[in-house]
Design a protein around this motif. Structure first.
Motif, PDB file in Angstrom:
ATOM      1  N   ASP A 148      33.583 -14.930  21.449  1.00 10.72           N
ATOM      2  CA  ASP A 148      33.001 -16.266  21.590  1.00 10.72           C
ATOM      3  C   ASP A 148      31.869 -16.513  20.602  1.00 10.72           C
ATOM      4  OD1 ASP A 148      31.226 -14.524  22.743  1.00 10.72           O
ATOM      5  OD2 ASP A 148      31.123 -15.531  24.687  1.00 10.72           O
ATOM      6  N   ALA A 149      31.631 -15.538  19.685  1.00 14.32           N
ATOM      7  CA  ALA A 149      30.584 -15.706  18.678  1.00 14.32           C
ATOM      8  C   ALA A 149      30.942 -14.894  17.440  1.00 14.32           C
ATOM      9  CB  ALA A 149      29.228 -15.262  19.233  1.00 14.32           C
ATOM     10  N   VAL A 150      30.400 -15.306  16.295  1.00 13.82           N
ATOM     11  CA  VAL A 150      30.632 -14.633  15.024  1.00 13.82           C
ATOM     12  C   VAL A 150      29.286 -14.354  14.356  1.00 13.82           C
ATOM     13  CG1 VAL A 150      31.595 -14.846  12.690  1.00 13.82           C
ATOM     14  CG2 VAL A 150      32.916 -15.655  14.674  1.00 13.82           C
ATOM     15  N   HIS A 151      29.092 -13.101  13.966  1.00 12.74           N
ATOM     16  CA  HIS A 151      27.920 -12.710  13.170  1.00 12.74           C
ATOM     17  C   HIS A 151      28.412 -12.391  11.770  1.00 12.74           C
ATOM     18  CE1 HIS A 151      24.414 -10.657  11.639  1.00 12.74           C
ATOM     19  NE2 HIS A 151      23.749 -10.848  12.762  1.00 12.74           N
ATOM     20  N   PRO A 152      27.819 -12.996  10.735  1.00 14.98           N
ATOM     21  CA  PRO A 152      28.363 -12.812   9.386  1.00 14.98           C
ATOM     22  C   PRO A 152      27.853 -11.587   8.642  1.00 14.98           C
ATOM     23  CG  PRO A 152      26.593 -14.389   9.301  1.00 14.98           C
ATOM     24  CD  PRO A 152      26.742 -14.009  10.750  1.00 14.98           C
ATOM     25  N   GLY A 153      26.786 -10.925   9.134  1.00 12.27           N
ATOM     26  CA  GLY A 153      26.211  -9.820   8.376  1.00 12.27           C
ATOM     27  C   GLY A 153      25.569 -10.321   7.104  1.00 12.27           C
ATOM     28  N   TYR A 154      25.697  -9.543   6.018  1.00 10.22           N
ATOM     29  CA  TYR A 154      25.223  -9.997   4.703  1.00 10.22           C
ATOM     30  C   TYR A 154      26.358  -9.842   3.692  1.00 10.22           C
ATOM     31  CZ  TYR A 154      24.343  -4.930   4.304  1.00 10.22           C
ATOM     32  OH  TYR A 154      24.460  -3.558   4.316  1.00 10.22           O
TER      33      TYR A 154
END
Length: 639
Positions: free
Chosen positions: A80-86
């Protein structure tokens, strides 16, 4: 941004940063999803996730840069969520909007804020800084820079006006390959300024934190190598100016989440560089001195939580070193192979972030960073000293790394004195920092005696009644001579002054000048031997075929992909020594391959898209004024 709690996070990234985000998610009780390309099928970040979704292919353009596939993976895995990092899609406004449009929580700034700061040209205009338009001799040196992306890609220093057009084309091509956007611009190049940045964090309720400074001045090819927090030796008034300008930048674009505002500090003034609308690689040093978890704060802000009115204060000093699989003495050439060991001394104030474990392979497809090693201590001097010791005592077995360079850098007077810091550090000191470390000859003795002990254990043997010749074993430049003794053990005849106290296949004790030292020895089937921090290679009995190539042969210095050939270059052309002929892409960086001598290009075996291994023949330049050019039949590329 949302007010609903997050239950499952997909990290749209790989390697170290994916593992880093997963660690915080586990601490928060949040499930995790990884995405992976085919070369990453067995990678650590895949093994650590609760679920993983394949992105078919190997090239980033086909996998980690395919926003549509990443969003589909999140939906398929129930995230339900997305973290893009770097890196990759972390500063792509279209991807951020696609995540939101899919009904997922985007753990990052609003797409509008990304869009406003994603182009460095637009960001500079927002901050009142204008890039150079018509460059003249008076403007030199200048820096050509990609408008999108970061990490040193698409950047060129130009010191001669005649080279500007070529470097503009080269930077544009590299930027297009790395970021899908070939826009570049030109700005003044400040020699040996300090790279100083401010961590910002903002919520949806109007609070903006300026969470301390970082100094990231030690860089190679515009990529950071050693970072620290807080930035040492800055006047209080300048620090306040940096905080004020950073907060102003964040508020100007309605920023939410974690971001970094970067400056070049020279002559007591701060020159705005850019704003990175994501988490930085070097964020751990800020976390260590402020006692925060920036990933946890990113998640909480994305859930709608409010930050405290004031950020926590800094305590102590933290220094981070990026350990790369690369050879600094060979123009920073990236290295590949099996990582047999990656172990660091544990203890208070020591933190290691990595995307690798023992036995993993370092591939040519992605960034060469193996780990970030961070040490926190009450003072800068204590942190620097301890970090050097942690790196020196680490077991890092496998490809060549920059470990020795890191240790030498941390112990160099030019780093230990903050007044001497600057982005030109490696330009000034690289030769001395890449000299072979002391103790290599005695490490070679230990390796030779350990090998003798291993042979004795396998085949038996020992002293013979007829005195034999010395046995000889060579490791790189070090030749070791020794002979067995009647009562057991060995006598070392070269180098002189070495007494053998004990020798086993994995440990040797030597005495030199009445000082006894133990050497841990590990040998691998590929011929490499690691003795403490020393990496040795047995000199082969037979000549390396690559050393038998014809004069003027241009061999691939690393495995990679040919991304382009110099415009108009053709067999029969006259070239000069050092002239760029083609470019290889390896581990997310472009590497220029130049003519080895002045002469005639008599063969060209490189075309864009061709994948090559180390030592592959790329071209032949026949030295001299004239050369015989092969016929078309003779010019076929080797199998």
């Amino acid at each position: 941004m949302t007010d609903r709690p997050i239950s499952t996070v997909l990290v749209a990234n790989r390697g170290e940063i994916a593992c880093r985000v997963f660690r915080t998610c586990r601490d928060l009780g949040i499930a995790t999803v990884a995405v992976y390309s085919d070369p990453d099928a067995g990678a650590l970040h895949v093994r650590e996730a609760d679920a993983a979704v394949r992105l078919p292919g190997a090239a980033p353009a086909d996998t980690y840069l395919r926003g549509d596939l990443v969003v589909a993976a999140a939906l398929a895995a129930g995230a339900d969520a997305v973290h893009p990092g770097y890196g990759f899609l972390s500063e792509n406004a279209e991807f951020a909007q696609a995540v939101i449009d899919a009904g997922l929580v985007w753990i990052g700034p609003p797409p509008g804020a990304i869009e406003a700061m994603a182009s460095k040209t637009r960001a500079k205009e927002l901050m009142g800084v204008r890039p150079l338009a018509d460059v003249t001799e008076a403007d030199l040196p200048v820096l050509v820079k990609a408008a999108a992306g970061g990490g040193g890609r698409g950047m060129r220093v130009v010191r001669e006006l005649s080279a500007l057009s070529g470097e503009l084309a080269a930077a544009s091509a590299e930027a297009a390959s790395a970021f899908g956007d070939g826009e570049v611009f030109v700005e003044p190049y400040v020699e040996n300024g300090r790279h100083v940045e401010v961590q910002v964090l903002a919520d949806t309720h109007g609070t903006v934190w300026t969470l301390g400074t970082r100094d990231c001045s030690l860089q190679r090819r515009h990529q950071k190598v050693i970072e620290e927090a807080p930035a040492p030796g800055l006047p209080a008034a300048l620090v306040e100016e940096l905080y004020e300008r950073s907060a102003t930048a964040a508020k100007a674009v309605g920023y939410v989440g974690a971001g970094t505002v970067e400056f070049l500090v020279a002559d007591g003034r701060a020159h705005f560089l850019e704003m990175n609308t994501r988490l930085q690689v070097e964020h751990p040093v800020t976390e260590q001195v402020h006692g925060v978890d920036l990933v946890a704060l990113q998640i909480q802000v994305a859930e709608g939580a409010a930050l405290d009115p004031e950020p926590p204060r800094a305590h102590g000093h933290a220094v981070e070193a990026r350990l790369y699989a690369e050879d600094p003495a060979a123009d920073w050439a990236p290295q590949t192979g099996v990582l047999h060991a990656l172990e660091f001394p544990a203890g208070p104030g020591v933190r290691v972030d990595t995307g690798y474990a023992c036995g993993d392979s370092v591939s040519v497809h992605y960034d060469a960073m193996l780990a970030k090693v961070v040490v926190t201590a009450p003072t800068r001097a204590a942190a620097v000293r301890k970090l050097a010791q942690v790196l020196d005592r680490a077991r890092i077995h496998g490809p060549v790394t920059n470990r020795d360079l890191l240790v030498a850098s941390l112990r160099h007077p030019g780093f230990q004195d903050p007044a001497l810091l600057g982005t030109g550090f490696y330009e000034r000191h690289l030769d001395e920092l890449t000299r072979p470390r002391d103790g290599g000859a005695h490490a070679a003795v230990a390796a030779a005696l350990a090998a003798a002990a291993a042979r004795r254990g396998r085949f038996g043997g020992g002293w013979r009644n007829v005195r034999s010749q010395d046995e000889t074993r060579t490791y790189g430049p070090h030749e070791v001579r020794y002979r067995p003794l009647r009562g057991g053990g060995h006598e070392v005849t070269s180098p002189p002054g070495v007494r053998v106290l004990a020798a086993a296949p994995d440990r040797v004790r030597l005495e030199v000048d009445r000082v006894a030292r133990d050497y841990d020895v590990t040998a691998y089937p590929d011929g490499t031997v690691h003795v403490g921090p020393h990496r040795l290679a047995v000199r082969p009995r037979f000549t390396d075929p690559r050393e038998q190539t014809a004069p003027g042969s241009l061999l691939a210095p690393m495995p990679g992909t040919v991304v382009r050939v110099a415009d108009g270059l053709a067999v029969g052309d006259r070239v000069t020594a050092g002239q760029p002929l083609l470019w290889l892409e390896a581990m997310k960086m472009e590497h220029r391959v130049a003519a080895p001598a002045s002469g005639t290009l008599t063969a060209l075996h490189a075309a864009p898209g061709r994948q090559v291994e180390v030592g592959a023949l790329l071209a032949v330049v026949q030295p001299g004024e004239r050369a015989d050019v092969p016929t078309e039949a003779q010019e076929e590329a080797p199998a």
